[in-house]
Design a protein around this motif. Structure first.
Motif, mmCIF file in Angstrom:
data_model
loop_
_atom_site.group_PDB
_atom_site.id
_atom_site.type_symbol
_atom_site.label_atom_id
_atom_site.label_comp_id
_atom_site.label_asym_id
_atom_site.label_seq_id
_atom_site.Cartn_x
_atom_site.Cartn_y
_atom_site.Cartn_z
ATOM 1 N N GLY A 15 -2.291 0.857 -17.716
ATOM 2 C CA GLY A 15 -1.327 1.598 -16.923
ATOM 3 C C GLY A 15 -1.901 2.173 -15.645
ATOM 4 N N GLY A 16 -3.213 2.075 -15.512
ATOM 5 C CA GLY A 16 -3.880 2.625 -14.337
ATOM 6 C C GLY A 16 -3.872 1.674 -13.154
ATOM 7 N N SER A 17 -4.561 2.110 -12.107
ATOM 8 C CA SER A 17 -4.578 1.358 -10.857
ATOM 9 C C SER A 17 -6.005 1.166 -10.353
ATOM 10 N N LEU A 18 -6.183 0.098 -9.607
ATOM 11 C CA LEU A 18 -7.438 -0.178 -8.919
ATOM 12 C C LEU A 18 -7.118 -0.885 -7.616
ATOM 13 N N ARG A 19 -7.999 -0.714 -6.652
ATOM 14 C CA ARG A 19 -7.870 -1.477 -5.415
ATOM 15 C C ARG A 19 -9.145 -2.277 -5.194
ATOM 16 N N LEU A 20 -8.988 -3.568 -5.109
ATOM 17 C CA LEU A 20 -10.103 -4.453 -4.820
ATOM 18 C C LEU A 20 -10.167 -4.726 -3.321
ATOM 19 N N SER A 21 -11.379 -4.902 -2.853
ATOM 20 C CA SER A 21 -11.595 -5.250 -1.453
ATOM 21 C C SER A 21 -12.384 -6.542 -1.364
ATOM 22 N N CYS A 22 -12.114 -7.295 -0.331
ATOM 23 C CA CYS A 22 -12.836 -8.532 -0.072
ATOM 24 C C CYS A 22 -13.228 -8.517 1.396
ATOM 25 N N ALA A 23 -14.507 -8.346 1.642
ATOM 26 C CA ALA A 23 -15.020 -8.304 3.010
ATOM 27 C C ALA A 23 -15.502 -9.683 3.411
ATOM 28 N N ALA A 24 -15.035 -10.124 4.544
ATOM 29 C CA ALA A 24 -15.397 -11.457 5.030
ATOM 30 C C ALA A 24 -16.392 -11.362 6.167
ATOM 31 N N SER A 25 -17.230 -12.350 6.258
ATOM 32 C CA SER A 25 -18.180 -12.418 7.358
ATOM 33 C C SER A 25 -18.344 -13.872 7.773
ATOM 34 N N GLY A 26 -18.833 -14.065 8.972
ATOM 35 C CA GLY A 26 -18.997 -15.415 9.480
ATOM 36 C C GLY A 26 -18.603 -15.482 10.936
ATOM 37 N N ARG A 27 -18.876 -16.610 11.528
ATOM 38 C CA ARG A 27 -18.647 -16.752 12.961
ATOM 39 C C ARG A 27 -17.199 -17.053 13.295
ATOM 40 N N SER A 63 3.413 -13.097 -13.030
ATOM 41 C CA SER A 63 2.926 -12.072 -13.954
ATOM 42 C C SER A 63 2.546 -10.764 -13.270
ATOM 43 N N VAL A 64 2.353 -10.795 -11.955
ATOM 44 C CA VAL A 64 1.906 -9.585 -11.254
ATOM 45 C C VAL A 64 2.922 -9.084 -10.227
ATOM 46 N N LYS A 65 4.008 -9.793 -10.064
ATOM 47 C CA LYS A 65 5.012 -9.384 -9.078
ATOM 48 C C LYS A 65 5.509 -7.973 -9.376
ATOM 49 N N GLY A 66 5.563 -7.179 -8.334
ATOM 50 C CA GLY A 66 6.028 -5.809 -8.482
ATOM 51 C C GLY A 66 4.936 -4.826 -8.867
ATOM 52 N N ARG A 67 3.769 -5.342 -9.249
ATOM 53 C CA ARG A 67 2.667 -4.456 -9.647
ATOM 54 C C ARG A 67 1.452 -4.586 -8.735
ATOM 55 N N PHE A 68 1.225 -5.763 -8.201
ATOM 56 C CA PHE A 68 0.088 -6.011 -7.331
ATOM 57 C C PHE A 68 0.571 -6.197 -5.896
ATOM 58 N N THR A 69 -0.243 -5.761 -4.952
ATOM 59 C CA THR A 69 0.058 -5.944 -3.540
ATOM 60 C C THR A 69 -1.184 -6.437 -2.811
ATOM 61 N N THR A 78 -11.059 -7.695 6.261
ATOM 62 C CA THR A 78 -10.988 -7.350 4.843
ATOM 63 C C THR A 78 -9.594 -7.624 4.306
ATOM 64 N N VAL A 79 -9.563 -8.127 3.081
ATOM 65 C CA VAL A 79 -8.301 -8.282 2.369
ATOM 66 C C VAL A 79 -8.375 -7.426 1.114
ATOM 67 N N TYR A 80 -7.254 -6.836 0.761
ATOM 68 C CA TYR A 80 -7.197 -5.914 -0.366
ATOM 69 C C TYR A 80 -6.245 -6.436 -1.433
ATOM 70 N N LEU A 81 -6.500 -6.000 -2.651
ATOM 71 C CA LEU A 81 -5.567 -6.238 -3.737
ATOM 72 C C LEU A 81 -5.364 -4.905 -4.447
ATOM 73 N N GLN A 82 -4.209 -4.315 -4.225
ATOM 74 C CA GLN A 82 -3.843 -3.075 -4.906
ATOM 75 C C GLN A 82 -3.178 -3.449 -6.224
ATOM 76 N N MET A 83 -3.763 -2.992 -7.321
ATOM 77 C CA MET A 83 -3.258 -3.335 -8.640
ATOM 78 C C MET A 83 -2.793 -2.072 -9.344
ATOM 79 N N SER A 84 -1.598 -2.101 -9.884
ATOM 80 C CA SER A 84 -1.082 -0.951 -10.616
ATOM 81 C C SER A 84 -0.503 -1.426 -11.941
#
Length: 123
Positions: A15-27, A63-69, A78-84
């Motif tokens: 029932g909790g939440s987490l936010r994942l981050s994805c940092a990109a690098s490159g030319r 399966s994640v519609k309405g809960r993940f963004t 950076t790209v994020y995944l907010q999970m609730s």
């Protein structure tokens, strides 16, 4: 090519939440890349959870519609995944992927998978 590093995983109660981050690098310019978040649970195949095009259009697994963004900050590369409302069965290693073509995101094709970020959901 773009390299990615995932972070933000951890242990959370159901029932909790987490936010994942994805940092990109490159030319290459980050803004032209489509991005995707995937997860792989023990003994299961990697599955696409959420994706975002270079233009900001999003797509989610049912399966994640309405809960993940999924969102992106091109200035921060950076790209994020907010999970609730997380569920115990969503315990997995979460990976992100960058690709010039959205089809590669959908197909789960990557030249540079990151190490992933472990998400554990306790019941």
């Amino acid at each position: 090519q773009v390299q990615v590093v995932e972070s933000g995983g951890g242990l959370v109660q159901a029932g909790g939440s987490l936010r994942l981050s994805c940092a990109a690098s490159g030319r290459s310019s980050f803004s032209i890349y489509a991005m995707g978040w995937y997860r792989q649970a023990p003994g299961k195949q990697r599955e696409l959870v959420a994706a975002i095009t270079s233009g900001g259009c999003t797509n989610y697994a049912d399966s994640v519609k309405g809960r993940f963004t999924i969102s992106r900050d091109n200035a921060k590369k950076t790209v994020y995944l907010q999970m609730s409302s997380l569920k115990p069965e969503e315990k997995a290693v979460y990976y992100c992927n960058a690709a010039r073509y959205f089809g590669r995101i959908v197909a789960g094709i990557s030249d540079n998978w990151g190490q992933g970020s472990q998400v554990t959901v306790s019941s």
